[in-house]
Design a protein around this motif. Structure first.
Motif, PDB file in Angstrom:
ATOM      1  N   GLY A  34      18.982 -24.910   4.194  1.00  0.00           N
ATOM      2  CA  GLY A  34      18.900 -24.078   3.007  1.00  0.00           C
ATOM      3  C   GLY A  34      18.342 -22.680   3.168  1.00  0.00           C
ATOM      4  N   PHE A  35      18.262 -22.151   4.375  1.00  0.00           N
ATOM      5  CA  PHE A  35      17.714 -20.809   4.588  1.00  0.00           C
ATOM      6  C   PHE A  35      18.741 -19.858   5.201  1.00  0.00           C
ATOM      7  CE2 PHE A  35      14.051 -23.523   4.381  1.00  0.00           C
ATOM      8  CZ  PHE A  35      13.150 -22.783   3.629  1.00  0.00           C
ATOM      9  N   GLU A  36      20.024 -20.139   4.962  1.00  0.00           N
ATOM     10  CA  GLU A  36      21.080 -19.349   5.587  1.00  0.00           C
ATOM     11  C   GLU A  36      20.973 -17.868   5.242  1.00  0.00           C
ATOM     12  OE1 GLU A  36      21.631 -22.064   3.691  1.00  0.00           O
ATOM     13  OE2 GLU A  36      22.398 -23.541   5.111  1.00  0.00           O
ATOM     14  N   ALA A  37      20.791 -17.548   3.979  1.00  0.00           N
ATOM     15  CA  ALA A  37      20.734 -16.147   3.542  1.00  0.00           C
ATOM     16  C   ALA A  37      19.523 -15.440   4.140  1.00  0.00           C
ATOM     17  CB  ALA A  37      20.703 -16.050   2.022  1.00  0.00           C
ATOM     18  N   GLN A  38      18.376 -16.107   4.169  1.00  0.00           N
ATOM     19  CA  GLN A  38      17.167 -15.498   4.721  1.00  0.00           C
ATOM     20  C   GLN A  38      17.336 -15.211   6.212  1.00  0.00           C
ATOM     21  OE1 GLN A  38      17.264 -18.086   2.666  1.00  0.00           O
ATOM     22  NE2 GLN A  38      15.569 -18.015   1.218  1.00  0.00           N
ATOM     23  N   PHE A  39      17.907 -16.173   6.953  1.00  0.00           N
ATOM     24  CA  PHE A  39      18.085 -15.975   8.386  1.00  0.00           C
ATOM     25  C   PHE A  39      19.136 -14.902   8.663  1.00  0.00           C
ATOM     26  CE2 PHE A  39      16.508 -20.537   9.154  1.00  0.00           C
ATOM     27  CZ  PHE A  39      15.199 -20.102   9.201  1.00  0.00           C
ATOM     28  N   TRP A  40      20.155 -14.832   7.816  1.00  0.00           N
ATOM     29  CA  TRP A  40      21.175 -13.789   7.969  1.00  0.00           C
ATOM     30  C   TRP A  40      20.521 -12.412   7.809  1.00  0.00           C
ATOM     31  CZ3 TRP A  40      26.328 -13.952   9.211  1.00  0.00           C
ATOM     32  CH2 TRP A  40      27.040 -12.760   9.030  1.00  0.00           C
ATOM     33  N   LEU A  41      19.708 -12.253   6.770  1.00  0.00           N
ATOM     34  CA  LEU A  41      19.047 -10.966   6.541  1.00  0.00           C
ATOM     35  C   LEU A  41      18.053 -10.641   7.648  1.00  0.00           C
ATOM     36  CD1 LEU A  41      18.503 -11.144   2.689  1.00  0.00           C
ATOM     37  CD2 LEU A  41      20.157  -9.741   3.938  1.00  0.00           C
ATOM     38  N   MET A  42      17.315 -11.651   8.104  1.00  0.00           N
ATOM     39  CA  MET A  42      16.380 -11.426   9.206  1.00  0.00           C
ATOM     40  C   MET A  42      17.132 -10.958  10.454  1.00  0.00           C
ATOM     41  SD  MET A  42      13.822 -14.701   8.807  1.00  0.00           S
ATOM     42  CE  MET A  42      13.040 -14.472  10.387  1.00  0.00           C
ATOM     43  N   ALA A  43      18.252 -11.612  10.746  1.00  0.00           N
ATOM     44  CA  ALA A  43      19.041 -11.262  11.918  1.00  0.00           C
ATOM     45  C   ALA A  43      19.561  -9.832  11.804  1.00  0.00           C
ATOM     46  CB  ALA A  43      20.214 -12.236  12.062  1.00  0.00           C
ATOM     47  N   LYS A  44      20.067  -9.479  10.641  1.00  0.00           N
ATOM     48  CA  LYS A  44      20.598  -8.131  10.443  1.00  0.00           C
ATOM     49  C   LYS A  44      19.499  -7.089  10.622  1.00  0.00           C
ATOM     50  CE  LYS A  44      23.293  -5.333   7.341  1.00  0.00           C
ATOM     51  NZ  LYS A  44      23.503  -4.967   5.983  1.00  0.00           N
ATOM     52  N   ARG A  45      18.329  -7.347  10.043  1.00  0.00           N
ATOM     53  CA  ARG A  45      17.214  -6.398  10.173  1.00  0.00           C
ATOM     54  C   ARG A  45      16.762  -6.261  11.623  1.00  0.00           C
ATOM     55  NH1 ARG A  45      14.496  -9.160   5.266  1.00  0.00           N
ATOM     56  NH2 ARG A  45      15.595  -8.129   3.564  1.00  0.00           N
ATOM     57  N   GLU A  46      16.673  -7.384  12.329  1.00  0.00           N
ATOM     58  CA  GLU A  46      16.260  -7.343  13.739  1.00  0.00           C
ATOM     59  C   GLU A  46      17.233  -6.515  14.566  1.00  0.00           C
ATOM     60  OE1 GLU A  46      15.762 -11.126  15.606  1.00  0.00           O
ATOM     61  OE2 GLU A  46      14.104 -11.706  14.307  1.00  0.00           O
ATOM     62  N   LEU A  47      18.519  -6.774  14.392  1.00  0.00           N
ATOM     63  CA  LEU A  47      19.527  -6.059  15.166  1.00  0.00           C
ATOM     64  C   LEU A  47      19.541  -4.570  14.836  1.00  0.00           C
ATOM     65  CD1 LEU A  47      22.352  -8.720  14.956  1.00  0.00           C
ATOM     66  CD2 LEU A  47      21.163  -7.999  17.037  1.00  0.00           C
ATOM     67  N   GLU A  48      19.406  -4.235  13.561  1.00  0.00           N
ATOM     68  CA  GLU A  48      19.362  -2.829  13.172  1.00  0.00           C
ATOM     69  C   GLU A  48      18.134  -2.133  13.760  1.00  0.00           C
ATOM     70  OE1 GLU A  48      19.587  -3.163   8.917  1.00  0.00           O
ATOM     71  OE2 GLU A  48      21.776  -3.012   8.925  1.00  0.00           O
ATOM     72  N   ALA A  49      17.000  -2.818  13.746  1.00  0.00           N
ATOM     73  CA  ALA A  49      15.774  -2.248  14.307  1.00  0.00           C
ATOM     74  C   ALA A  49      15.928  -2.031  15.812  1.00  0.00           C
ATOM     75  CB  ALA A  49      14.583  -3.154  14.014  1.00  0.00           C
ATOM     76  N   GLU A  50      16.535  -2.987  16.502  1.00  0.00           N
ATOM     77  CA  GLU A  50      16.753  -2.846  17.938  1.00  0.00           C
ATOM     78  C   GLU A  50      17.654  -1.659  18.235  1.00  0.00           C
ATOM     79  OE1 GLU A  50      18.245  -6.578  19.359  1.00  0.00           O
ATOM     80  OE2 GLU A  50      16.373  -7.606  18.915  1.00  0.00           O
ATOM     81  N   ARG A  51      18.689  -1.486  17.435  1.00  0.00           N
ATOM     82  CA  ARG A  51      19.596  -0.353  17.654  1.00  0.00           C
ATOM     83  C   ARG A  51      18.895   0.975  17.388  1.00  0.00           C
ATOM     84  NH1 ARG A  51      25.779  -1.816  16.308  1.00  0.00           N
ATOM     85  NH2 ARG A  51      25.829  -3.662  17.606  1.00  0.00           N
ATOM     86  N   ARG A  52      18.074   1.006  16.346  1.00  0.00           N
ATOM     87  CA  ARG A  52      17.326   2.238  16.065  1.00  0.00           C
ATOM     88  C   ARG A  52      16.386   2.568  17.214  1.00  0.00           C
ATOM     89  NH1 ARG A  52      17.270   0.291  10.856  1.00  0.00           N
ATOM     90  NH2 ARG A  52      15.238  -0.644  11.142  1.00  0.00           N
ATOM     91  N   MET A  53      15.740   1.543  17.759  1.00  0.00           N
ATOM     92  CA  MET A  53      14.814   1.761  18.875  1.00  0.00           C
ATOM     93  C   MET A  53      15.559   2.296  20.098  1.00  0.00           C
ATOM     94  SD  MET A  53      11.838   1.156  17.793  1.00  0.00           S
ATOM     95  CE  MET A  53      10.933   1.122  19.309  1.00  0.00           C
ATOM     96  N   ARG A  54      16.763   1.792  20.343  1.00  0.00           N
ATOM     97  CA  ARG A  54      17.549   2.291  21.481  1.00  0.00           C
ATOM     98  C   ARG A  54      18.030   3.718  21.220  1.00  0.00           C
ATOM     99  NH1 ARG A  54      19.954  -3.154  21.998  1.00  0.00           N
ATOM    100  NH2 ARG A  54      21.531  -2.443  20.565  1.00  0.00           N
ATOM    101  N   ALA A  55      18.358   4.025  19.970  1.00  0.00           N
ATOM    102  CA  ALA A  55      18.849   5.360  19.634  1.00  0.00           C
ATOM    103  C   ALA A  55      17.723   6.385  19.644  1.00  0.00           C
ATOM    104  CB  ALA A  55      19.527   5.342  18.269  1.00  0.00           C
ATOM    105  N   GLU A  56      16.519   5.947  19.272  1.00  0.00           N
ATOM    106  CA  GLU A  56      15.346   6.823  19.213  1.00  0.00           C
ATOM    107  C   GLU A  56      14.236   6.210  20.055  1.00  0.00           C
ATOM    108  OE1 GLU A  56      14.363   6.936  15.104  1.00  0.00           O
ATOM    109  OE2 GLU A  56      16.387   7.478  14.518  1.00  0.00           O
ATOM    110  N   PRO A  57      14.317   6.338  21.375  1.00  0.00           N
ATOM    111  CA  PRO A  57      13.353   5.646  22.241  1.00  0.00           C
ATOM    112  C   PRO A  57      11.905   6.003  21.983  1.00  0.00           C
ATOM    113  CG  PRO A  57      14.812   7.073  23.517  1.00  0.00           C
ATOM    114  CD  PRO A  57      15.272   7.115  22.115  1.00  0.00           C
TER     115      PRO A  57
END
Length: 83
Positions: free
Chosen positions: A36-59
């Motif tokens: 029952g936590f599909e939506a929460q894990f989806w949002l967590m995953a999206k935020r993590e991936l976006e944060a990782e990409r931002r960190m790579r773009a702006e070291p």
């Protein structure tokens, strides 16, 4: 436009549904596969991936600048109790 494309304001940070799905699955497994936590894990995953990409773009964005030792002061015990 592909079904796997997730629109994002910054085209350089666009993520596919497959990328988010894989990360969400990893998060789900790390949390011992709860129901029952599909939506929460989806949002967590999206935020993590976006944060990782931002960190790579702006070291330098993730670096914390050090405060010179002469600027560091000891806390005042009377002020700590007032907070």
């Amino acid at each position: 436009m592909s079904q796997d494309h997730v629109p994002n304001c910054d085209a350089g940070l666009a993520l596919s549904d497959d990328q988010i799905r894989e990360r969400a699955y990893d998060i789900w497994e790390r949390h011992h596969r709860p129901e029952g936590f599909e939506a929460q894990f989806w949002l967590m995953a999206k935020r993590e991936l976006e944060a990782e990409r931002r960190m790579r773009a702006e070291p330098d964005a993730g670096e914390v600048s050090a405060v010179p030792a002469e600027e560091v002061t000891e806390p005042n015990p009377t002020e700590i109790g007032e907070r």
